[in-house]
Design an enzyme around this catalytic site. Structure first.
Site, PDB file in Angstrom:
ATOM      1  N   ASP A   9       0.876  -1.162   0.000  1.00  0.00           N
ATOM      2  CA  ASP A   9       0.000   0.000   0.000  1.00  0.00           C
ATOM      3  C   ASP A   9       0.925   1.228   0.000  1.00  0.00           C
ATOM      4  OD1 ASP A   9      -2.331   1.634   0.492  1.00  0.00           O
ATOM      5  OD2 ASP A   9      -1.598   1.799   2.559  1.00  0.00           O
ATOM      6  N   ASP A  11      -0.113   5.096   0.795  1.00  0.00           N
ATOM      7  CA  ASP A  11      -0.376   6.066   1.870  1.00  0.00           C
ATOM      8  C   ASP A  11      -0.335   5.367   3.236  1.00  0.00           C
ATOM      9  OD1 ASP A  11      -0.992   8.449   0.291  1.00  0.00           O
ATOM     10  OD2 ASP A  11      -2.815   7.415  -0.329  1.00  0.00           O
ATOM     11  N   GLY A  46      -7.483   3.758   3.045  1.00  0.00           N
ATOM     12  CA  GLY A  46      -7.618   2.723   2.015  1.00  0.00           C
ATOM     13  C   GLY A  46      -8.849   2.874   1.141  1.00  0.00           C
ATOM     14  N   ARG A  49     -11.525   8.093  -3.032  1.00  0.00           N
ATOM     15  CA  ARG A  49     -11.918   9.488  -2.773  1.00  0.00           C
ATOM     16  C   ARG A  49     -13.438   9.646  -2.675  1.00  0.00           C
ATOM     17  NH1 ARG A  49      -9.580  13.108  -7.231  1.00  0.00           N
ATOM     18  NH2 ARG A  49      -7.791  11.816  -6.691  1.00  0.00           N
ATOM     19  N   SER A 117      -5.158   5.166  -4.367  1.00  0.00           N
ATOM     20  CA  SER A 117      -5.009   6.586  -4.700  1.00  0.00           C
ATOM     21  C   SER A 117      -4.775   6.851  -6.183  1.00  0.00           C
ATOM     22  CB  SER A 117      -3.851   7.186  -3.908  1.00  0.00           C
ATOM     23  OG  SER A 117      -3.620   8.507  -4.342  1.00  0.00           O
ATOM     24  N   ASN A 119      -3.620   9.618  -7.013  1.00  0.00           N
ATOM     25  CA  ASN A 119      -2.426  10.471  -6.973  1.00  0.00           C
ATOM     26  C   ASN A 119      -1.132   9.659  -6.887  1.00  0.00           C
ATOM     27  OD1 ASN A 119      -3.488  13.280  -6.933  1.00  0.00           O
ATOM     28  ND2 ASN A 119      -4.567  12.539  -5.114  1.00  0.00           N
TER      29      ASN A 119
HETATM   30  C1  BG6 Z   1      -5.758   5.741  -0.063  1.00  0.00           C
HETATM   31  C2  BG6 Z   1      -5.888   6.531   1.212  1.00  0.00           C
HETATM   32  O1  BG6 Z   1      -4.433   5.327  -0.223  1.00  0.00           O
HETATM   33  O2  BG6 Z   1      -6.122   6.534  -1.202  1.00  0.00           O
HETATM   34  C3  BG6 Z   1      -7.299   7.097   1.311  1.00  0.00           C
HETATM   35  O3  BG6 Z   1      -5.620   5.704   2.315  1.00  0.00           O
HETATM   36  C4  BG6 Z   1      -7.632   7.907   0.065  1.00  0.00           C
HETATM   37  O4  BG6 Z   1      -7.387   7.891   2.466  1.00  0.00           O
HETATM   38  C5  BG6 Z   1      -7.462   7.029  -1.163  1.00  0.00           C
HETATM   39  O5  BG6 Z   1      -8.983   8.375   0.122  1.00  0.00           O
HETATM   40  C6  BG6 Z   1      -7.747   7.769  -2.463  1.00  0.00           C
HETATM   41  O6  BG6 Z   1      -6.772   8.764  -2.642  1.00  0.00           O
HETATM   42  P1  BG6 Z   1      -6.780   9.871  -3.764  1.00  0.00           P
HETATM   43  O7  BG6 Z   1      -5.354  10.368  -3.761  1.00  0.00           O
HETATM   44  O8  BG6 Z   1      -7.127   9.189  -5.085  1.00  0.00           O
HETATM   45  O9  BG6 Z   1      -7.775  10.885  -3.400  1.00  0.00           O
HETATM   46 MG    MG Z   2      -2.768   3.108   3.589  1.00  0.00          MG
END
Ligand code: BG6
Ligand code: MG
Length: 214
Positions: A9, A11, A46, A49, A117, A119
């Site tokens: 993982d 984040d 996890g 969004r 994520s 991102n």
């Molecule tokens: C996960 C985080 O890795 O990514 C979550 O733990 C987050 O908190 C999710 O909501 C989505 O992230 P992003 O960057 O696409 O908004």
């Molecule tokens: Mg995580």
């Protein structure tokens, strides 16, 4: 070796963006007058969004929100979040994480990312891990968020390694559930480890080098 690959993982495991997520959601929630605290924030680990937004909106009491408005709220949060990400640099990659990744690779293991994520590519670039992993499965290539196993199963497919031969590393209970649902064993850190969600519940990521030996 007990495993052929390790799927991380992002984040809360490879880097510590949790506080940035929290602050950005908190600003969005405050603007809407929605109660939001760290306990609710823990439920967002996890989770994608848009699913995170739905969890925050459980406490919303105003008139019904259109899909457009929800998309705008999620965008507002993401814009704030990305402002924090822009400040990140390779200095935000801890020595223990980088040394553990390098040690696992030197032991012959394939390494992948399995993150909800969208991102992910930006974060990996910011912390200097662009191109480091053998596979990156992230929020841009899945349709179902953790605890669904899709993101980890895709990572294993990208590596060409059976799920049972992959170890998942997670800090979220939903992520540990996703790994188990994909037929993988899971080593946990942080919140998930405190909840005993893993097959191994670690205090430090360095423990992985012993775990993979079996
Ligand atoms: C996960 C985080 O890795 O990514 C979550 O733990 C987050 O908190 C999710 O909501 C989505 O992230 P992003 O960057 O696409 O908004
Ligand atoms: Mg995580």
């Amino acid at each position: 070796m007990k495993f052929q690959a390790v799927i991380f993982d992002l984040d809360g495991v490879i880097c510590f963006t949790d506080e940035y997520h929290y602050r950005a959601w908190k600003a969005m929630a405050d603007g809407m007058g929605i109660p939001f605290d760290r306990e609710i924030n823990n439920r967002l680990r996890g989770v994608s969004r848009m699913d995170s937004l739905e969890i925050i909106l459980e406490k919303y009491e105003g008139p019904a929100l259109s899909e457009e408005k929800k998309a705008a709220l999620a965008r507002q949060k993401n814009d704030l979040y990305r402002e924090s990400l822009r400040e990140m640099s390779p200095r935000d990659l801890s020595g223990e994480v980088k040394e553990t990744l390098d040690a696992l690779r030197a032991m012959g293991l394939r390494l992948a990312i399995g993150s909800s994520s969208k991102n992910t590519p930006f974060i990996l670039k910011q912390i200097g891990l662009d191109g480091y992993f053998d596979a990156v499965s992230d929020g841009n290539c899945i349709t179902r968020s953790k605890p669904d196993p899709e993101v980890f199963v895709k990572a294993a497919e990208m590596l060409g390694i059976p799920c049972v031969d992959c170890l998942v590393v997670e800090d979220a209970v939903s992520g540990a559930e996703a790994g188990h649902a994909g037929g993988m064993q899971v080593a946990c850190l942080g919140d998930a480890a405190l909840n005993g969600a893993g097959d191994w519940n670690m205090k430090s990521i360095r423990e992985l080098t012993d775990i993979v030996k079996g």
